[in-house]
Design an enzyme around this catalytic site. Structure first.
Site, PDB file in Angstrom:
ATOM      1  N   SER A 188      -4.112   2.309  -1.590  1.00  0.00           N
ATOM      2  CA  SER A 188      -5.240   1.732  -2.315  1.00  0.00           C
ATOM      3  C   SER A 188      -4.790   0.886  -3.498  1.00  0.00           C
ATOM      4  O   SER A 188      -5.621   0.267  -4.158  1.00  0.00           O
ATOM      5  CB  SER A 188      -6.159   2.854  -2.821  1.00  0.00           C
ATOM      6  OG  SER A 188      -5.448   3.751  -3.655  1.00  0.00           O
ATOM      7  N   HIS A 206      -6.578  -1.003   3.943  1.00  0.00           N
ATOM      8  CA  HIS A 206      -7.176  -0.086   2.976  1.00  0.00           C
ATOM      9  C   HIS A 206      -8.608   0.236   3.395  1.00  0.00           C
ATOM     10  O   HIS A 206      -9.530  -0.554   3.195  1.00  0.00           O
ATOM     11  CB  HIS A 206      -7.133  -0.709   1.577  1.00  0.00           C
ATOM     12  CG  HIS A 206      -7.735   0.158   0.524  1.00  0.00           C
ATOM     13  ND1 HIS A 206      -8.311  -0.349  -0.630  1.00  0.00           N
ATOM     14  CD2 HIS A 206      -7.879   1.516   0.446  1.00  0.00           C
ATOM     15  CE1 HIS A 206      -8.768   0.642  -1.365  1.00  0.00           C
ATOM     16  NE2 HIS A 206      -8.521   1.780  -0.727  1.00  0.00           N
ATOM     17  N   GLU A 208     -10.043  -3.460   3.617  1.00  0.00           N
ATOM     18  CA  GLU A 208      -9.329  -4.466   2.832  1.00  0.00           C
ATOM     19  C   GLU A 208      -7.977  -4.676   3.515  1.00  0.00           C
ATOM     20  O   GLU A 208      -7.179  -3.740   3.606  1.00  0.00           O
ATOM     21  CB  GLU A 208      -9.146  -3.913   1.415  1.00  0.00           C
ATOM     22  CG  GLU A 208      -9.078  -4.924   0.331  1.00  0.00           C
ATOM     23  CD  GLU A 208      -9.052  -4.297  -1.064  1.00  0.00           C
ATOM     24  OE1 GLU A 208      -9.305  -5.022  -2.016  1.00  0.00           O
ATOM     25  OE2 GLU A 208      -8.762  -3.086  -1.200  1.00  0.00           O
ATOM     26  N   ASN A 228      -9.785  -1.828  -6.104  1.00  0.00           N
ATOM     27  CA  ASN A 228      -9.412  -0.944  -7.210  1.00  0.00           C
ATOM     28  C   ASN A 228      -9.061  -1.683  -8.490  1.00  0.00           C
ATOM     29  O   ASN A 228      -9.118  -1.106  -9.580  1.00  0.00           O
ATOM     30  CB  ASN A 228      -8.280  -0.011  -6.789  1.00  0.00           C
ATOM     31  CG  ASN A 228      -8.818   1.141  -5.969  1.00  0.00           C
ATOM     32  OD1 ASN A 228      -9.892   1.654  -6.237  1.00  0.00           O
ATOM     33  ND2 ASN A 228      -8.075   1.553  -4.952  1.00  0.00           N
TER      34      ASN A 228
END
Length: 283
Positions: free
Chosen positions: A119, A140, A152, A190
């Site tokens: 992540s 991800h 992702e 993130n």
């Protein structure tokens, strides 16, 4: 590039979810972990999720059994020799991941793509542990995997177009929406989410508001389905801290400095829902 057999490394919440959606999409899946008890728990999670779908009338019993029949288990990493695609979903730690990819590089066939569910960690660095950096990519998934639509996809410095296109096609077959990003700390999800959570923790740390108040404001005022502190507990405060440290180190910018209260909770073992206590207490 044809993908028929997928190996998922790590039978935890993310790994079992990835294995489930792969099997539901018709792929043969090898679910791998280091201990049988971890695998049994992962298979139990898949069965529980599928049973819920049957109860809601979204899946027939025979379909559920067919999905489960496509999942085999493994405690020997050598089983990567059967895979066209390996998706790693282990702990968010660079040393652990690079060691794993080094071993996978030995066991997986030459044509196999090696993907990481990281992540926040750099795909280029993970890829450098292998002799096939052009075949390493980030996938991800969002938690919970069976529900969340986004994947992702992160290209490393040497990831080829063919590998990207193959993973994009696999993601679509999983009924996910693939979105491409480049290899920067935290990617997009993130890089934006974690500083928001960190700032919410700072608001509590500085006595601006209680966790309940912070979450209520973000839910009712910003239309977030879940408050940032509830979400932090759900993700795991240790994971939140690790990602903030990755962002802080990767960018060298103090705007990513982890809140001292976050560090304090992690040192106390208050990691959120998984330990029964974080910003909230769980039964």
């Amino acid at each position: 590039m044809n993908i028929n057999q997928i190996m998922v490394i790590g039978a935890g919440q993310m790994g079992s979810g990835i294995a489930q959606v792969c099997a539901m999409a018709g792929f043969d899946v090898i679910l791998h972990d280091i201990k049988e008890e971890f695998i049994e728990k992962g298979i139990g999670n898949i069965q529980k999720n599928l049973n819920r779908q049957v109860e809601k009338g979204r899946l027939e019993e025979r379909e559920k059994e067919a999905i489960l029949s496509r999942v085999t288990t493994s405690v020997a990493l050598e089983n990567a020799s059967k895979a066209d695609l390996v998706i790693e979903a282990v702990v968010e730690n660079m040393d652990v991941k690079t060691q794993l990819f080094k071993m996978l590089d030995q066991f997986a066939p030459d044509h196999a793509i090696l993907a990481s569910n990281t992540s926040s960690l750099p795909i280029t660095e993970i890829a450098a542990a292998t002799e096939r950096p052009e075949k390493v990519i980030g996938m991800h998934f969002m938690n919970p995997v069976p529900v969340m639509k986004l994947v992702e996809i992160i290209r490393g410095l040497q990831t080829t177009d063919e590998v990207y296109e193959t993973i994009e096609a696999v993601s679509k077959k999983l009924s996910k929406v693939p979105v491409e990003v480049n290899d920067f700390p935290g990617f997009i999800s993130n890089r934006i989410l974690m500083p928001m959570i960190n700032e919410a923790i700072f608001a509590v740390y500085e006595g601006v508001a209680t966790p309940e108040a912070v979450d209520e404001i973000m839910k009712l005022g910003m239309n977030h389905p879940m408050g940032p502190l509830t979400l932090a507990d759900f993700i795991g405060l240790d994971t939140c801290l690790y990602i903030m440290e990755t962002l802080h180190e990767g960018f060298g910018d103090d705007k990513y400095r982890p809140c001292p209260l976050l560090r304090k909770y992690v040192k106390a073992g208050w990691l959120g829902k998984k330990t029964g206590k974080g910003f909230y207490t769980y039964a």
